[in-house]
Design an enzyme around this catalytic site. Sequence first.
Site: not given
Ligand code: UT7
Length: 323
Positions: A113, A250, A280
Amino acid sequence: MLRSQIVGCGAYLPERVLTNAEMAEIVDTSDEWIVERTGIRQRHIAAEGESTSDLAFAAAERALEAACMKGSDIDLIIVATATPDNTFPATATKVQARLGMTRGTAFDVQAVCSGFVYALTVADNFLKLGQARTALVIGAETFSRILDWKDRTTCVLFGDGAGAVVLRASAGAGTTADRGILSTHLHSDGRHYEMLYVDGGPSTTGQAGHLRMEGREVFRHAVVNLASVINEALEANNLAAKDIDWMVPHQANRRIIEGTARKLGLPLDRMVVTVDRHANTSAASIPLALAEAVADGRIRPGQLVLMEAMGGGFTWGSCLVRM
Ligand code: UT7
């Protein structure tokens, strides 16, 4: 002193748009979750048979047109990509051939990225040293090909696309009042490999593999590293955040972009945001956003633009430019 001026921008997005509602038919997710956690509403997906070099070529043609130049006017092509057409040769050489450029240099840069910021830095150094007079710097990706379409934690986040800029070396007095790239800063820290990587490759599995990410950890590092690299750029140029006309970050997550703006005390309307429509697109996200904001007249000649990115590796970096 030679300085690299951006004299043309171009962008290309594949025709097919995949909405969050359609995503919810593929994996257990919802429009509500995706919008709330990321700001993403849709992404573009390359057609069958449409490769990274096709996207790169289309963006390059548009950037050249904007610069009133032809492929044969270019000395150097750098394509930033983590999704090359083939393991080798470089995707840049495919673009070179299609542009009718039979001299000069073409190669790829891989920093995921952060790839576009890395490629701009390399091109800027070529131009400043007088090793090339003109350069085409392209960020192009087909991440849809390396996604695990069963993994809802990653497949909803990415899209395909390409953006390009044409750089021309010009003599400047070396002050921030002059147009061109004023500074670049790059960093990497390979200890974080496992937080964002592809579980394949020619010398490991022999397969292209799929993207794997510890999203929450990447998020945490992104906020810290991006704030630090922005401050580094401001300090190096004796500027304050309020001096920046536009940030072109980004586009990984709207919450990261908003958090960065808050940390800097910059109003959100000075951030160019495309993550809602493009998702992204890795190395393509900055040049896509830049091309959009130049085309719609938001970014104007003479304005100060700060680009920043963070990606797998980890890699991160910034580029400050007076347009
Ligand atoms: O470009 C390179 C750099 N990349 C980035 O900068 C990405 C950085 N990370 C992020 O943008 C975020 O961490 C994400 C968008 C990937 C995830 O968001 P989050 O608020 O950190 O969510 P999380 O991973 O803590 O997940 C929260 C909950 C989980 O469920 P439980 O364990 O709380 O029951 C996940 O299983 O959301 C669940 N979850 C989803 N639910 C519905 C994860 N993905 C999904 C989904 N739909 N697609």
